[in-house]
Write a protein that holds these residues in place. Sequence first.
Motif, PDB file in Angstrom:
ATOM      1  N   ARG A 164      38.342  39.942  54.066  1.00 50.81           N
ATOM      2  CA  ARG A 164      37.542  40.085  52.651  1.00 50.81           C
ATOM      3  C   ARG A 164      35.984  40.589  53.093  1.00 50.81           C
ATOM      4  O   ARG A 164      35.481  41.139  52.041  1.00 50.81           O
ATOM      5  CB  ARG A 164      37.573  38.708  52.103  1.00 50.81           C
ATOM      6  CG  ARG A 164      38.830  38.345  51.528  1.00 50.81           C
ATOM      7  CD  ARG A 164      38.590  37.662  50.138  1.00 50.81           C
ATOM      8  NE  ARG A 164      39.906  37.358  49.338  1.00 50.81           N
ATOM      9  CZ  ARG A 164      40.025  37.698  48.166  1.00 50.81           C
ATOM     10  NH1 ARG A 164      39.288  38.330  47.489  1.00 50.81           N
ATOM     11  NH2 ARG A 164      41.358  37.291  47.520  1.00 50.81           N
ATOM     12  N   TYR A 197      50.379  32.662  46.285  1.00 46.33           N
ATOM     13  CA  TYR A 197      51.423  33.134  45.200  1.00 46.33           C
ATOM     14  C   TYR A 197      52.573  33.387  45.666  1.00 46.33           C
ATOM     15  O   TYR A 197      53.654  33.382  45.145  1.00 46.33           O
ATOM     16  CB  TYR A 197      51.082  34.606  44.959  1.00 46.33           C
ATOM     17  CG  TYR A 197      49.890  34.753  43.957  1.00 46.33           C
ATOM     18  CD1 TYR A 197      48.852  34.781  44.244  1.00 46.33           C
ATOM     19  CD2 TYR A 197      50.568  34.980  42.412  1.00 46.33           C
ATOM     20  CE1 TYR A 197      47.846  35.091  43.292  1.00 46.33           C
ATOM     21  CE2 TYR A 197      49.458  35.015  41.377  1.00 46.33           C
ATOM     22  CZ  TYR A 197      48.206  35.288  41.736  1.00 46.33           C
ATOM     23  OH  TYR A 197      47.610  35.298  40.906  1.00 46.33           O
ATOM     24  N   ASP A 253      50.077  36.781  34.659  1.00 47.92           N
ATOM     25  CA  ASP A 253      49.894  37.713  35.553  1.00 47.92           C
ATOM     26  C   ASP A 253      51.401  38.435  35.769  1.00 47.92           C
ATOM     27  O   ASP A 253      52.413  37.431  35.337  1.00 47.92           O
ATOM     28  CB  ASP A 253      49.268  37.438  36.946  1.00 47.92           C
ATOM     29  CG  ASP A 253      50.185  36.328  37.674  1.00 47.92           C
ATOM     30  OD1 ASP A 253      51.222  36.424  38.114  1.00 47.92           O
ATOM     31  OD2 ASP A 253      49.504  35.166  37.863  1.00 47.92           O
ATOM     32  N   ASP A 310      41.302  40.924  40.562  1.00 50.51           N
ATOM     33  CA  ASP A 310      41.060  40.612  41.892  1.00 50.51           C
ATOM     34  C   ASP A 310      40.695  41.784  42.897  1.00 50.51           C
ATOM     35  O   ASP A 310      41.309  42.521  43.774  1.00 50.51           O
ATOM     36  CB  ASP A 310      42.342  40.150  42.674  1.00 50.51           C
ATOM     37  CG  ASP A 310      41.940  39.418  44.033  1.00 50.51           C
ATOM     38  OD1 ASP A 310      40.912  39.550  44.431  1.00 50.51           O
ATOM     39  OD2 ASP A 310      43.207  38.919  44.518  1.00 50.51           O
ATOM     40  N   MET A 329      43.427  35.907  30.477  1.00 48.77           N
ATOM     41  CA  MET A 329      44.879  36.634  30.166  1.00 48.77           C
ATOM     42  C   MET A 329      45.719  35.709  30.390  1.00 48.77           C
ATOM     43  O   MET A 329      45.877  35.002  31.150  1.00 48.77           O
ATOM     44  CB  MET A 329      44.861  37.788  31.386  1.00 48.77           C
ATOM     45  CG  MET A 329      43.835  38.857  31.585  1.00 48.77           C
ATOM     46  SD  MET A 329      43.416  39.894  30.074  1.00 48.77           S
ATOM     47  CE  MET A 329      44.841  41.266  30.573  1.00 48.77           C
ATOM     48  N   LYS A 376      42.447  33.357  54.675  1.00 49.89           N
ATOM     49  CA  LYS A 376      43.053  33.985  53.489  1.00 49.89           C
ATOM     50  C   LYS A 376      44.488  33.058  53.208  1.00 49.89           C
ATOM     51  O   LYS A 376      45.252  32.974  54.133  1.00 49.89           O
ATOM     52  CB  LYS A 376      43.210  35.346  53.439  1.00 49.89           C
ATOM     53  CG  LYS A 376      43.997  35.762  52.188  1.00 49.89           C
ATOM     54  CD  LYS A 376      43.229  35.554  51.034  1.00 49.89           C
ATOM     55  CE  LYS A 376      44.243  35.740  49.767  1.00 49.89           C
ATOM     56  NZ  LYS A 376      43.489  35.405  48.757  1.00 49.89           N
ATOM     57  N   GLY A 399      42.927  30.587  44.014  1.00 48.27           N
ATOM     58  CA  GLY A 399      42.752  31.815  44.826  1.00 48.27           C
ATOM     59  C   GLY A 399      42.176  31.608  46.471  1.00 48.27           C
ATOM     60  O   GLY A 399      41.632  30.158  46.540  1.00 48.27           O
ATOM     61  N   THR A 400      42.163  32.212  46.919  1.00 46.82           N
ATOM     62  CA  THR A 400      41.438  31.816  48.425  1.00 46.82           C
ATOM     63  C   THR A 400      40.068  31.767  48.315  1.00 46.82           C
ATOM     64  O   THR A 400      39.549  30.854  48.956  1.00 46.82           O
ATOM     65  CB  THR A 400      41.533  33.225  49.265  1.00 46.82           C
ATOM     66  OG1 THR A 400      43.057  33.654  48.903  1.00 46.82           O
ATOM     67  CG2 THR A 400      41.331  32.951  50.629  1.00 46.82           C
ATOM     68  N   LYS A 446      36.362  31.653  37.373  1.00 48.62           N
ATOM     69  CA  LYS A 446      36.667  31.542  38.731  1.00 48.62           C
ATOM     70  C   LYS A 446      35.499  31.037  39.535  1.00 48.62           C
ATOM     71  O   LYS A 446      34.448  31.782  39.617  1.00 48.62           O
ATOM     72  CB  LYS A 446      37.218  32.961  39.140  1.00 48.62           C
ATOM     73  CG  LYS A 446      37.504  33.137  40.636  1.00 48.62           C
ATOM     74  CD  LYS A 446      38.123  34.584  40.990  1.00 48.62           C
ATOM     75  CE  LYS A 446      38.341  34.946  42.352  1.00 48.62           C
ATOM     76  NZ  LYS A 446      38.822  36.183  42.431  1.00 48.62           N
ATOM     77  N   THR A 500      35.648  35.774  33.174  1.00 52.29           N
ATOM     78  CA  THR A 500      36.206  37.073  32.620  1.00 52.29           C
ATOM     79  C   THR A 500      37.111  36.670  31.398  1.00 52.29           C
ATOM     80  O   THR A 500      37.686  35.537  31.366  1.00 52.29           O
ATOM     81  CB  THR A 500      37.336  37.360  33.917  1.00 52.29           C
ATOM     82  OG1 THR A 500      38.285  36.248  34.216  1.00 52.29           O
ATOM     83  CG2 THR A 500      36.650  37.973  35.065  1.00 52.29           C
ATOM     84  N   PRO A 501      37.836  37.776  30.814  1.00 48.82           N
ATOM     85  CA  PRO A 501      38.516  37.424  29.678  1.00 48.82           C
ATOM     86  C   PRO A 501      39.863  36.648  29.853  1.00 48.82           C
ATOM     87  O   PRO A 501      40.254  36.959  30.855  1.00 48.82           O
ATOM     88  CB  PRO A 501      38.801  38.600  28.658  1.00 48.82           C
ATOM     89  CG  PRO A 501      37.907  39.579  29.654  1.00 48.82           C
ATOM     90  CD  PRO A 501      37.445  39.077  30.736  1.00 48.82           C
TER      91      PRO A 501
HETATM   92  N1  LIG Z   1      41.288  36.299  33.818  1.00 47.49           N
HETATM   93  C1  LIG Z   1      42.136  35.758  34.120  1.00 47.49           C
HETATM   94  N2  LIG Z   1      42.818  34.933  33.101  1.00 47.49           N
HETATM   95  C2  LIG Z   1      44.035  34.310  33.329  1.00 47.49           C
HETATM   96  N3  LIG Z   1      44.333  33.682  34.720  1.00 47.49           N
HETATM   97  C3  LIG Z   1      43.575  34.267  35.759  1.00 47.49           C
HETATM   98  C4  LIG Z   1      42.350  35.178  35.513  1.00 47.49           C
HETATM   99  N4  LIG Z   1      41.959  35.581  36.785  1.00 47.49           N
HETATM  100  C5  LIG Z   1      42.856  34.993  37.573  1.00 47.49           C
HETATM  101  N5  LIG Z   1      43.664  34.307  36.944  1.00 47.49           N
HETATM  102  C6  LIG Z   1      44.778  33.440  37.644  1.00 47.49           C
HETATM  103  O1  LIG Z   1      44.186  32.776  38.693  1.00 47.49           O
HETATM  104  C7  LIG Z   1      44.741  32.720  39.866  1.00 47.49           C
HETATM  105  C8  LIG Z   1      43.932  33.262  41.121  1.00 47.49           C
HETATM  106  O2  LIG Z   1      42.988  34.462  40.719  1.00 47.49           O
HETATM  107  P1  LIG Z   1      42.625  35.422  41.806  1.00 47.49           P
HETATM  108  O3  LIG Z   1      43.666  36.445  41.940  1.00 47.49           O
HETATM  109  O4  LIG Z   1      41.439  36.368  41.049  1.00 47.49           O
HETATM  110  O5  LIG Z   1      41.755  34.786  42.896  1.00 47.49           O
HETATM  111  P2  LIG Z   1      42.000  35.158  44.426  1.00 47.49           P
HETATM  112  O6  LIG Z   1      41.055  34.284  45.123  1.00 47.49           O
HETATM  113  O7  LIG Z   1      41.483  36.809  44.584  1.00 47.49           O
HETATM  114  O8  LIG Z   1      43.446  35.107  44.581  1.00 47.49           O
HETATM  115  P3  LIG Z   1      44.151  35.854  45.761  1.00 47.49           P
HETATM  116  O9  LIG Z   1      44.470  34.556  46.855  1.00 47.49           O
HETATM  117  O10 LIG Z   1      45.515  36.068  44.905  1.00 47.49           O
HETATM  118  O11 LIG Z   1      43.759  37.173  46.266  1.00 47.49           O
HETATM  119  C9  LIG Z   1      45.994  33.526  39.696  1.00 47.49           C
HETATM  120  O12 LIG Z   1      46.924  33.049  39.330  1.00 47.49           O
HETATM  121  C10 LIG Z   1      45.807  34.251  38.137  1.00 47.49           C
HETATM  122  O13 LIG Z   1      46.795  34.312  37.536  1.00 47.49           O
END
Ligand SMILES: Nc1ncnc2c1ncn2[C@@H]1O[C@H](COP(=O)(O)OP(=O)(O)OP(=O)(O)O)[C@@H](O)[C@H]1O
Length: 637
Positions: A487, A510, A121, A179, A118, A506, A41-42, A61, A115-116
Amino acid sequence: MAQAGGIPSKVPLERTDDGRLRFRGCSRIQDYDFLGKLGEGTFGEVSKARSKRTGAVVALKKILMHNEKDGFPITALREIKLLKQLDHVNILKLEEMAVERSKDPKKKPSMFMVTPYMDHDLSGLLENPSVHFTEPQIKCYMIQLLEGCKYLHENKILHRDMKAANLLINNNGILQIADFGLARPYDDEPPKEGHGGGEATRDYTCLVVTRWYRPPELLLQLRRYTTAIDMWGVGCVFGEMFKGRPILAGNSDLNQAQQIFELVGSPNDDNMPGWSELPGCEGVKEFEFRRGNLPTVFREQGSLAISLLSELLKLDWRKRVNAIDALKHPYFHSPPFPARPGDLPQFEDSHELDRRKFRGQKQALPPAPAGGSVGMGPNGQWAENGRPPPNIQRGRGHQPYQNGQGHHHRPPPPYSRPYQPGPDIDTYRRPTLHPDPSLPLPPKPPPALDQSGAFRNNNRVLVDPQYNGGYRNDTRGPGIMDQRRDRSGGGAAYGGDRRRVPEVAKVDTYIPNYSNVPERAAPRRDEPPPSRDGYPPRESLPFARDSIPPSREAYIPSREHHLLPPRDPTYPLRDDLPPPRREDDHRRDGLPYERGRYEDGRKDAGGYDRRRSRSPRGRDWDRPPMRERDSGDRYRR
Ligand SMILES: Nc1ncnc2c1ncn2[C@@H]1O[C@H](COP(=O)(O)OP(=O)(O)OP(=O)(O)O)[C@@H](O)[C@H]1O
C-alpha cells in the motif's frame, strides 16, 4: 466546471482568512451517531453512521494506526489526497474527515474518512441469494464502471485494485468505484480513443491488484504497465456479473496464469508481443498450449457481450480496449438497452458483514421451491414505479420482493433508446469535474526499495520479503493471503532482513472460497429474467470462507512469489499444530497426567509457556519448554 470564487463547486474546499484554499471538512466524531459496523478492511474498520447536523447516512472508515508512534499512515494520506481531488458520480466521494479525540492527552486522536453510505458492494450483491442481474442491469452497471474508469484514467490515476468488492452500489442504482488505497497518479499519457492502453515509459511496482483480477502482464511482472491493468479488472467484473462468481479464481499466481490462458488462449508473439521477455514468463512457458474457451464459456451471453469481454480480456495490454472505446462498443447500443440507474430494483443491504448473514440464511432456509411463493408481494406485481412497495423496499431481514412466477425481481425497464455517452442523454451523470488545477497531484511515493529490500510503510517494515511462512494461500483456499499489498505504492521486495517478523501487511477480508461453487445460470438476455429453477440451490452452496479463522494473514512478497508451484501441503501450518498439552488439558479430557511431564516425556516446567502464545514459526517452537531458571517472571507477577 462550475466555480465560485475560484473554488470548484463540488470539491469540498473553502478559503481561509488569508485567502488560501483549504480542504473543508474536519468534524468531530461526536457529530455522528453510530448505526453499526459494516466491515473491516485492512487499513480501517467501516461503520454506518448518521450525521447529527445533516441527517445524512454515511460510512465512517476508521484509519487504523497499526503503529501509533509512526504517526498517520502514509497510505491513508495518499488515499485521502487522491479522493479529495476526484469528483465524479461514479467515484466514491470523500465528504470530510472526522476526528475522535481521546480524553487521555497522551493518546493520538483517531481519524475517520466520511463517505456517503452505499447500500451494497457488487461482490456482496452477487452473493445475495435473492439477487439476479438482468442484462439491462449489467449494462447499466458496466456503463457506470466504465465512466468512472474513464474519468480516473483521463485524470491520470491508476486505481490498481479493481474488483467487485471495491464497487459500491446504492439503492438508486448508482455504482461508485471505492478503495483508493493502492491508487496512484500515472506519469504517462492518458489513453486515447482508438489506441488501447498505450505504452508506459516508467516502472511501477507490480505487487498490486488482487490476484483474481490481476492481468497477465502483472503476473508476468511487467513493471511498465498502463491503465490497461484496470481494464482487465473491469473485464473480470463484467464476466462475474454474468456468472455470479469470480471468473478467474486462481489459487496461486501460477494457477491464476493458467486459468487466464485457458480462457483467452496461450500467449504468443502475436497476441502478447514481448511476453517471453518478461521476468515472470519462465513458469508459464511450460504450460500446455491453450486455444482459449471464452466464446464457449460465455456463449449464452451472445456475440456482442463476448466481443466486449474479449476486448477487455486481451492479453496484449497495448491493444486492450480503453474505457473511452469500451463505452462506444455496440454491446451498449443494441437491445436489450441498458437500464436507467433509477429504475433498478432495490435490494437488501449487502456488505461484508451482511454476507455472513446471507450465508447463515442459506443454511437456515430450505431449498428454494420450484414455483416460489416465499416473500411474494401483495399482488405478485411490482409497484407502478418499478420498485417494491415501500414496506419491503428497504431494511434488513425482509424477504425479497418477488413476482408470482419465481424468486426474482421484476427486471428493470431498459432504456427506450441506446446508450450514448454525453451529458445530453446521460442524465444521471454529474458533470465530470477535473480537480482544481491549482491543486497539485500527490507527490510520488518514496523509492521502491529500502536498503534491505523490505517493504516499508512510513519507515516501518510491513513485510519481510523473505519470510517464507506465508504460503498459506495454496492450502487454505484462494485469496486468503491474497497478493497484497504494497500500500505504500512502491516497493518490489527482493532480498530483505530475515530477522524481522512481519506485521500484518494486508488481509483481503472479502474473498470467499468459491472453488466448489457451481456456476450460476446466466441471466437471460430477454425479459423476464430466469426463474429460480434454473439456478443451483444456493442454500446448498459451500462457502468455505466461513471456516477461515479471522486471523490476519500477511502477504509475503518475495522474489519467488510470482508463479511459484503450490507449497508442500504436508508441511504443517501454525494452526495445524496443536499447542503442547498441559495438565489442565489432561484433566479436562479425563486423561491421566504425570505431573511435571508432557505426554512425550519431556519435562514441564510449569508456569508461562511461550510455546502456547508464540508463533510456531517463531524461534521458540523447536525449543524444549522453558526451564525453571528462565521463568523468573512467574514469581514477579
Ligand atoms: N461508503 C461505504 N458505504 C457502505 N459500505 C462501505 C463504504 N465504504 C466501505 N464500505 C464497506 O466496508 C468494507 C471495507 O471497506 P474498504 O474496501 O474501503 O476498506 P479497505 O481497508 O480498503 O478494504 P480492502 O481490504 O478490501 O481493501 C467493505 O465491506 C465495504 O462494503
